[in-house]
Design a protein around this motif. Structure first.
Motif, PDB file in Angstrom:
ATOM      1  N   UNK A 151       0.854  -1.190   0.000  1.00  0.00           N
ATOM      2  CA  UNK A 151       0.000   0.000   0.000  1.00  0.00           C
ATOM      3  C   UNK A 151       0.886   1.234   0.000  1.00  0.00           C
ATOM      4  N   UNK A 152       0.528   2.157  -0.864  1.00  0.00           N
ATOM      5  CA  UNK A 152       1.200   3.450  -0.908  1.00  0.00           C
ATOM      6  C   UNK A 152       0.131   4.498  -1.214  1.00  0.00           C
ATOM      7  N   UNK A 153       0.097   5.605  -0.489  1.00  0.00           N
ATOM      8  CA  UNK A 153      -0.931   6.621  -0.738  1.00  0.00           C
ATOM      9  C   UNK A 153      -0.960   7.105  -2.185  1.00  0.00           C
ATOM     10  N   UNK A 154       0.186   7.037  -2.860  1.00  0.00           N
ATOM     11  CA  UNK A 154       0.236   7.486  -4.251  1.00  0.00           C
ATOM     12  C   UNK A 154      -0.583   6.607  -5.174  1.00  0.00           C
ATOM     13  N   UNK A 155      -1.018   5.440  -4.690  1.00  0.00           N
ATOM     14  CA  UNK A 155      -1.882   4.587  -5.510  1.00  0.00           C
ATOM     15  C   UNK A 155      -3.204   5.282  -5.824  1.00  0.00           C
ATOM     16  N   UNK A 213      -5.931   5.237  -3.989  1.00  0.00           N
ATOM     17  CA  UNK A 213      -7.098   4.539  -3.452  1.00  0.00           C
ATOM     18  C   UNK A 213      -6.939   4.421  -1.944  1.00  0.00           C
ATOM     19  N   UNK A 214      -8.029   4.490  -1.191  1.00  0.00           N
ATOM     20  CA  UNK A 214      -7.930   4.356   0.264  1.00  0.00           C
ATOM     21  C   UNK A 214      -7.479   2.961   0.653  1.00  0.00           C
ATOM     22  N   UNK A 255      -9.691  -4.641   0.770  1.00  0.00           N
ATOM     23  CA  UNK A 255     -10.861  -5.398   0.336  1.00  0.00           C
ATOM     24  C   UNK A 255     -10.584  -6.153  -0.970  1.00  0.00           C
ATOM     25  N   UNK A 256      -9.834  -5.548  -1.869  1.00  0.00           N
ATOM     26  CA  UNK A 256      -9.517  -6.216  -3.132  1.00  0.00           C
ATOM     27  C   UNK A 256      -8.826  -7.557  -2.873  1.00  0.00           C
ATOM     28  N   UNK A 257      -7.810  -7.532  -2.013  1.00  0.00           N
ATOM     29  CA  UNK A 257      -7.062  -8.767  -1.747  1.00  0.00           C
ATOM     30  C   UNK A 257      -7.865  -9.745  -0.889  1.00  0.00           C
TER      31      UNK A 257
END
Length: 295
Positions: free
Chosen positions: A241-245, A247-248, A254-256
């Motif tokens: 996870x990186x904020x630059x993605x 998406x929250x 939830x995706x994973x």
């Protein structure tokens, strides 16, 4: 991060290294699809890199593990300057699964630990489904059991096949210059550091566009979710996870979680401040996760 040597010298050096530290054979079928370098002694661990990646992506992990484990590092034929071999035509991913199985059986590895990144993680998942005796435990590093879920939550292999074929054909047909430009634009989405981006770009540019395109097609049109319930190996999923993605974090989680809902007793672990190449962006966190996984 070590500087990547010119491609013209890479093959000769790799061959010298293979001779020095040893190469285990999986028979003609396995050798045609991949090569494997082996270092260390102890319990067996097999490392499988991702799409268009070099075995070098595992260098830090090999250094970490080779004092206590026998580490088998896969190089997929046609990626990162490796000869195309048996990947010259047809499917790539499923033959790779069978090549890894042949290698494990030919060398009498007893339920090794499998660690795979991206396409390598998907390969490990299919191996655990189709050859459960091959896998003692499985670590999947940022991969999904059906990659086309990134396009649509309702995607099916049939619905995405035309789009996947178009992407495959475009990848194969584009000029080397355009392919390199496309990879350069994509690199920051996959790796945070300039050094890591340079490595990814060098590996991509040295890869066969045909092998990359056909492997991508395989990933987009193969849905492994129906076999998740049958996986017996303890499984760890690392995801970034990186904020630059953009998406929250709740959406990423939830995706994973949804994708692997059918996998019994899977352990999901998020690695923050990282993009797709977790081992390059967060090497200490990755090394710590590997240590826990192998205990």
């Amino acid at each position: 991060m070590r500087k990547l040597m010119p491609r013209a010298h890479l093959f000769a050096v790799v061959m010298a290294v293979l001779t020095a530290i040893g190469v285990f054979s999986g028979g003609a079928h396995a050798a045609d699809r991949m090569t494997v370098t082996v270092t260390g002694k102890g319990p067996d661990v097999v490392l499988i890199p991702g799409l268009a990646s070099s075995a070098e992506v595992w260098d830090a992990t090999v250094k970490q593990l080779s004092t206590s484990h026998r580490v088998h590092v896969v190089q997929v034929a046609g990626f990162a300057g490796a000869p195309v071999g048996g990947n010259a035509e047809g499917p790539v991913v499923e033959p790779l699964v069978e090549a890894v199985d042949a290698y494990i059986k030919a060398n009498q590895l007893k339920a090794p630990a499998i660690i795979g990144h991206s396409m390598g993680g998907f390969t490990g998942l299919l191996l655990a489904q189709r050859h459960p005796e091959d896998v003692g435990r499985l670590m999947i590093v940022d991969s999904l059991p059906f990659f086309s879920l990134l396009f649509s939550r309702t995607a099916t292999p049939e619905s995405v096949r035309p789009q996947a074929a178009a992407m495959r054909d475009a990848t194969v047909a584009m000029s080397a210059e355009n392919f390199a430009s496309q990879q350069a634009m994509a690199a920051p989405r996959y790796v945070k550091s300039p050094e890591g981006q340079a490595l990814m770009l060098a590996w991509s540019k040295a890869s066969s566009q045909s092998v990359v395109g056909r492997a991508m097609y395989d990933l987009l049109t193969t849905d492994a979710r129906s076999g998740l319930a049958g996986v017996k190996a303890p499984t760890t999923l690392l995801y970034p996870f990186d904020p630059a993605m953009g998406a929250p974090v709740t959406m990423i989680e939830k995706i994973y979680a949804d994708a692997y809902a059918g996998l019994p007793a899977v352990a999901l672990k998020r690695v923050d401040d990282s993009r797709h190449f977790i081992m390059l962006d967060q090497p200490k966190a990755f090394a710590d996760a590997v240590e826990v996984f192998l205990k």
